[in-house]
Design a protein around this motif. Structure first.
Motif, PDB file in Angstrom:
ATOM      1  N   SER A 146     -22.390 -11.515 -42.416  1.00 18.00           N
ATOM      2  CA  SER A 146     -22.650 -11.853 -41.018  1.00 18.00           C
ATOM      3  C   SER A 146     -22.907 -13.350 -40.907  1.00 18.00           C
ATOM      4  O   SER A 146     -23.455 -13.966 -41.816  1.00 18.00           O
ATOM      5  CB  SER A 146     -23.870 -11.082 -40.507  1.00 18.00           C
ATOM      6  OG  SER A 146     -25.029 -11.442 -41.250  1.00 18.00           O
ATOM      7  N   HIS A 147     -22.473 -13.915 -39.803  1.00 13.21           N
ATOM      8  CA  HIS A 147     -22.677 -15.331 -39.531  1.00 13.21           C
ATOM      9  C   HIS A 147     -23.228 -15.449 -38.124  1.00 13.21           C
ATOM     10  O   HIS A 147     -22.488 -15.498 -37.146  1.00 13.21           O
ATOM     11  CB  HIS A 147     -21.377 -16.121 -39.669  1.00 13.21           C
ATOM     12  CG  HIS A 147     -20.709 -15.934 -41.000  1.00 13.21           C
ATOM     13  ND1 HIS A 147     -21.281 -16.331 -42.179  1.00 13.21           N
ATOM     14  CD2 HIS A 147     -19.520 -15.365 -41.338  1.00 13.21           C
ATOM     15  CE1 HIS A 147     -20.474 -16.031 -43.185  1.00 13.21           C
ATOM     16  NE2 HIS A 147     -19.402 -15.447 -42.706  1.00 13.21           N
TER      17      HIS A 147
ATOM     18  N   GLY B  40     -25.370 -16.087 -44.617  1.00 12.13           N
ATOM     19  CA  GLY B  40     -25.378 -14.778 -43.993  1.00 12.13           C
ATOM     20  C   GLY B  40     -26.572 -13.947 -44.402  1.00 12.13           C
ATOM     21  O   GLY B  40     -27.228 -14.189 -45.403  1.00 12.13           O
ATOM     22  N   ARG B  41     -26.830 -12.905 -43.598  1.00  9.80           N
ATOM     23  CA  ARG B  41     -27.949 -12.005 -43.845  1.00  9.80           C
ATOM     24  C   ARG B  41     -27.471 -10.608 -44.203  1.00  9.80           C
ATOM     25  O   ARG B  41     -28.124  -9.889 -44.946  1.00  9.80           O
ATOM     26  CB  ARG B  41     -28.844 -11.963 -42.596  1.00  9.80           C
ATOM     27  CG  ARG B  41     -30.028 -11.041 -42.723  1.00  9.80           C
ATOM     28  CD  ARG B  41     -31.027 -11.253 -41.607  1.00  9.80           C
ATOM     29  NE  ARG B  41     -30.483 -11.009 -40.293  1.00  9.80           N
ATOM     30  CZ  ARG B  41     -31.207 -11.027 -39.162  1.00  9.80           C
ATOM     31  NH1 ARG B  41     -32.503 -11.311 -39.223  1.00  9.80           N
ATOM     32  NH2 ARG B  41     -30.639 -10.802 -37.985  1.00  9.80           N
ATOM     33  N   ILE B  42     -26.311 -10.195 -43.678  1.00  9.00           N
ATOM     34  CA  ILE B  42     -25.770  -8.849 -43.878  1.00  9.00           C
ATOM     35  C   ILE B  42     -24.481  -8.945 -44.689  1.00  9.00           C
ATOM     36  O   ILE B  42     -23.606  -9.768 -44.402  1.00  9.00           O
ATOM     37  CB  ILE B  42     -25.473  -8.168 -42.525  1.00  9.00           C
ATOM     38  CG1 ILE B  42     -26.746  -8.047 -41.687  1.00  9.00           C
ATOM     39  CG2 ILE B  42     -24.812  -6.812 -42.737  1.00  9.00           C
ATOM     40  CD1 ILE B  42     -27.807  -7.155 -42.310  1.00  9.00           C
TER      41      ILE B  42
ATOM     42  N   ALA C 150     -20.277  -6.110 -39.401  1.00 10.02           N
ATOM     43  CA  ALA C 150     -21.312  -6.915 -40.059  1.00 10.02           C
ATOM     44  C   ALA C 150     -22.129  -7.694 -39.047  1.00 10.02           C
ATOM     45  O   ALA C 150     -23.368  -7.734 -39.106  1.00 10.02           O
ATOM     46  CB  ALA C 150     -20.666  -7.860 -41.081  1.00 10.02           C
ATOM     47  N   HIS C 151     -21.456  -8.324 -38.087  1.00  7.91           N
ATOM     48  CA  HIS C 151     -22.163  -9.092 -37.064  1.00  7.91           C
ATOM     49  C   HIS C 151     -22.978  -8.176 -36.159  1.00  7.91           C
ATOM     50  O   HIS C 151     -24.095  -8.525 -35.746  1.00  7.91           O
ATOM     51  CB  HIS C 151     -21.172  -9.894 -36.227  1.00  7.91           C
ATOM     52  CG  HIS C 151     -20.480 -10.992 -36.992  1.00  7.91           C
ATOM     53  ND1 HIS C 151     -21.022 -11.596 -38.096  1.00  7.91           N
ATOM     54  CD2 HIS C 151     -19.273 -11.588 -36.801  1.00  7.91           C
ATOM     55  CE1 HIS C 151     -20.198 -12.519 -38.554  1.00  7.91           C
ATOM     56  NE2 HIS C 151     -19.128 -12.531 -37.785  1.00  7.91           N
ATOM     57  N   LEU C 152     -22.450  -7.019 -35.842  1.00  6.68           N
ATOM     58  CA  LEU C 152     -23.164  -6.081 -34.974  1.00  6.68           C
ATOM     59  C   LEU C 152     -24.457  -5.602 -35.639  1.00  6.68           C
ATOM     60  O   LEU C 152     -25.511  -5.538 -34.999  1.00  6.68           O
ATOM     61  CB  LEU C 152     -22.257  -4.895 -34.647  1.00  6.68           C
ATOM     62  CG  LEU C 152     -22.856  -3.806 -33.747  1.00  6.68           C
ATOM     63  CD1 LEU C 152     -23.242  -4.365 -32.383  1.00  6.68           C
ATOM     64  CD2 LEU C 152     -21.859  -2.656 -33.595  1.00  6.68           C
ATOM     65  N   VAL C 153     -24.370  -5.275 -36.932  1.00  5.91           N
ATOM     66  CA  VAL C 153     -25.579  -4.862 -37.658  1.00  5.91           C
ATOM     67  C   VAL C 153     -26.595  -5.999 -37.684  1.00  5.91           C
ATOM     68  O   VAL C 153     -27.800  -5.786 -37.478  1.00  5.91           O
ATOM     69  CB  VAL C 153     -25.214  -4.407 -39.090  1.00  5.91           C
ATOM     70  CG1 VAL C 153     -26.486  -4.179 -39.912  1.00  5.91           C
ATOM     71  CG2 VAL C 153     -24.380  -3.140 -39.057  1.00  5.91           C
TER      72      VAL C 153
END
Length: 634
Positions: A90-91, A103-105, A140-143
């Motif tokens: 995720s960005h 990123g975190r996810i 990924a971004h949604l999570v």
């Protein structure tokens, strides 16, 4: 198609992830990658080469961790390129998408998200930076957007917004030793490690062979939380299964569930090539054993071969609907001839990917038969569910994987015993499907009063002799190899068959185009003069299946039509068919005529022809371009 492996353990699981990917290579892929939680950061390696190349990169970069996920990707959204390869990070707003540890996810995904465009638009407006063209990066971004300190809660809420099919594995930089998995429409299994101290996720139990034999098959709508020494599974409630449901919290849309732990002994030795040049060649030559194993427990014709309650079902039905894709569709098309001529029952054969998208007339008394090697074919599973939604509840599958979703979904089943099939182009799975379908034909004929005891004994004798008969056909390989040298120089080919051998011609054409990339088409021989004859020249080889059956004389007339136009014939003829080699006519004689079971013998030389032609052209036989073994997306 795409493959997933994930793990949480106290030991370094990167070698396990890489080995799992190697075991999934047979499914087909064009990129691969691995991501881990290392030193408080997300680390990732991705490649458009083979898994062995990824392994070298991982080892040289010192990637090691007890928490991680890995993936092989078969491209759908976005070209086969490193930036489209999984895992995706995720960005969020202000992050740098080009930093390997940003990123975190971290997330991997099998399937297709149908509403990815609208989700992408919304997330871009929230400041998320997209690094790929994939639908996966959206998840990924949604999570990440929904994350508020609890990864399970974020994944559960994210799945409520997804429309389509998915199996995902996710971990978060802020929560080491934790991976969340979820599935809807794509397979995902949970592997329980020894003593329950470590846990694994995979799209196929084979990926975990040698690691654990304790497998939980997650069901539709399941979300699984794996941690050190802990597993927690929840599943969507009926309210949560409605797309766009507005549950105040994820807890309202999911409930805890228990799933059965099964002992599954994956076939670790099946992936050994042995003395063969390719897995496809090995699997062609394994057909005598595969057929013998598929028939091993068959002592007599009885409906109970297909499960408890089969007699009641067979007595109640008035017709058969066969649903399948690709090679399995051609086995179903062959079975139509058997079922109507021997069992005297009306049969429809439908391409599964088309069936549920058209208006059809449901018949609750129709037996719905699905055919699938993997038991996870997305189009066939969806077609089955569509039939059931219309009240067609008599269901049976011919399948090669006893633990697959298809077997669990169907009322009755016949499990073929082809063993693991690595080559993308199906061979031994096809021949064993035909064996299962012939047994279904005999069982229905018996229940309907169209099979005498003498006929049953004759058919069983022929079935038991099949492995020997197939072995005799395999001995023709040197003659087929000579033909393949000629075919390798061609760019087009026609395949002809009549009656129950027409679907075998279709299968032969499919094999040739799949692995040699030669354009090939198949026709009923009687259709030549209705159009295809215009294509016939000296540069168009015409492969003909010529068994000594009731249509032989008609077929000979069709062959004369080809010769009169300068076409070159390559004929697989039964020994007593009285078709001789001459100028423009090449003949390979089959060892014996095999009556109703003749299609099983005649498909063998077509497999060999495709295989040796591909070898002569230098193509990637086991992993042909653009194709995947297990088609788990629409």
């Amino acid at each position: 198609m795409c493959g997933i492996v994930g793990a949480v353990s106290t030991r370094n699981i990167v070698p396990i992830l890489i080995e799992g990917l190697k075991r999934l290579e047979y499914r087909g892929y064009d990129s691969c990658g691995v991501a881990v939680h290392q030193n408080g950061q997300l680390r990732r390696a991705r490649s458009t080469a083979r898994v062995s190349e990824l392994q070298l990169n991982v080892e040289s970069d010192g990637v090691a961790s007890g928490t991680g996920i890995a993936h092989t990707r078969w491209a759908t959204h976005g070209a086969p390129a490193v930036h489209n390869a999984h895992p995706h990070f995720s960005h969020g707003p202000g992050s740098d998408a080009n930093t390997a540890t940003s990123g975190r996810i971290a997330l991997v995904h099998n399937g297709i998200i149908e509403n990815h465009d609208e989700l992408r638009f919304d997330l871009k407006n929230k400041g998320y930076v997209f690094d790929s063209q994939t639908d996966t990066e959206v998840i990924a971004h949604l999570v990440d957007h929904l994350y508020d300190g609890d990864l399970l809660d974020a994944v559960q809420r994210a799945t409520l917004q997804l429309r389509g099919a998915y199996a995902i594995a996710v971990f978060c930089k802020d929560e080491p030793n934790r991976v969340i998995g979820a599935r809807e429409g794509s397979p995902l299994v949970l592997g329980v490690g020894e003593g329950g101290a470590e846990h694994f996720l995979a799209s196929d139990a084979m990926a975990l062979a040698g690691v654990t034999d304790q497998i939980i098959y997650l069901e539709e709508g399941d979300v699984v939380d794996i941690q050190l020494g802990k597993v927690w599974i929840s599943s969507r409630t009926p309210e949560g299964r409605v797309y766009g449901a507005t549950a105040a919290t994820a807890a309202q849309a999911f409930k805890p569930v228990q799933r059965e732990v099964r002992i599954v002994h994956a076939h670790t030795g099946a992936a050994e090539l042995g003395p063969y040049r390719h897995f496809m060649q090995k699997e062609i030559f394994e057909q005598p054993r595969a057929i013998a194993d598929t028939l091993d427990a068959v002592e007599s014709v009885t409906p109970e071969l297909f499960g408890d309650g089969a007699y009641r079902v067979f007595k109640d039905i008035d017709s058969v609907l066969i649903l399948a894709c690709g090679t399995s569709y051609y086995s179903g098309s062959t079975a139509k001839y058997w079922l109507e001529s021997i069992a005297k029952i009306p049969v429809s054969v439908e391409i599964a990917s088309e069936y549920r998208y058209r208006d059809s007339v449901p018949n609750p008394r129709q037996l719905v038969v699905t055919i699938t090697q993997s038991g996870e074919t997305a189009d066939t599973l969806a077609a089955l569910k569509h039939a059931r939604s219309m009240g067609m509840n008599h269901t049976l599958t011919i399948c090669n994987v006893a633990t697959s979703a298809m077997v669990r979904e169907c009322e009755l089943a016949y499990i073929t015993r082809a063993g693991v099939e690595i080559g993308v182009a199906s061979t031994k799975a096809f021949s064993t499907q035909l064996v299962g379908l012939f047994l279904l034909t005999l069982s229905l004929a018996q229940v309907r009063g169209h099979l005498t005891e003498a006929q049953e004994l004759a058919h069983l004798k022929a079935l038991r002799h099949l492995p020997v008969a197939v072995q005799a056909v395999l001995a023709l390989e040197p003659q087929v190899m000579a033909w393949a040298e000629e075919f390798a120089r061609k760019e087009n080919a026609l395949f002809l068959g009549r009656g129950l051998h027409y679907p075998i011609a279709l299968e032969g054409a499919l094999k040739l185009k799949e692995i040699s990339y030669i354009h090939a088409e198949a026709y009923p021989a009687g259709e030549l003069k209705h159009g295809p004859l215009a294509l016939v020249t000296s540069e168009m080889p015409v492969v003909t299946i010529a068994p000594n059956d009731a249509l032989l004389e008609k077929l000979k007339s069709n062959l004369q039509e080809v010769r009169a136009r300068g076409g070159e014939l390559f004929v697989f003829a039964d020994s007593d068919s009285r078709i001789e080699s001459s100028e423009g006519v090449k003949v390979i004689r089959m060892p014996e005529h095999y009556g109703a079971l003749s299609p099983i013998l005649h498909v063998i030389p077509l497999q060999l022809l495709a295989y040796h032609t591909a070898c002569a052209r230098g193509t990637d036989v086991d992993k042909p371009r653009n194709l995947a073994k297990s088609v788990t997306v629409e």
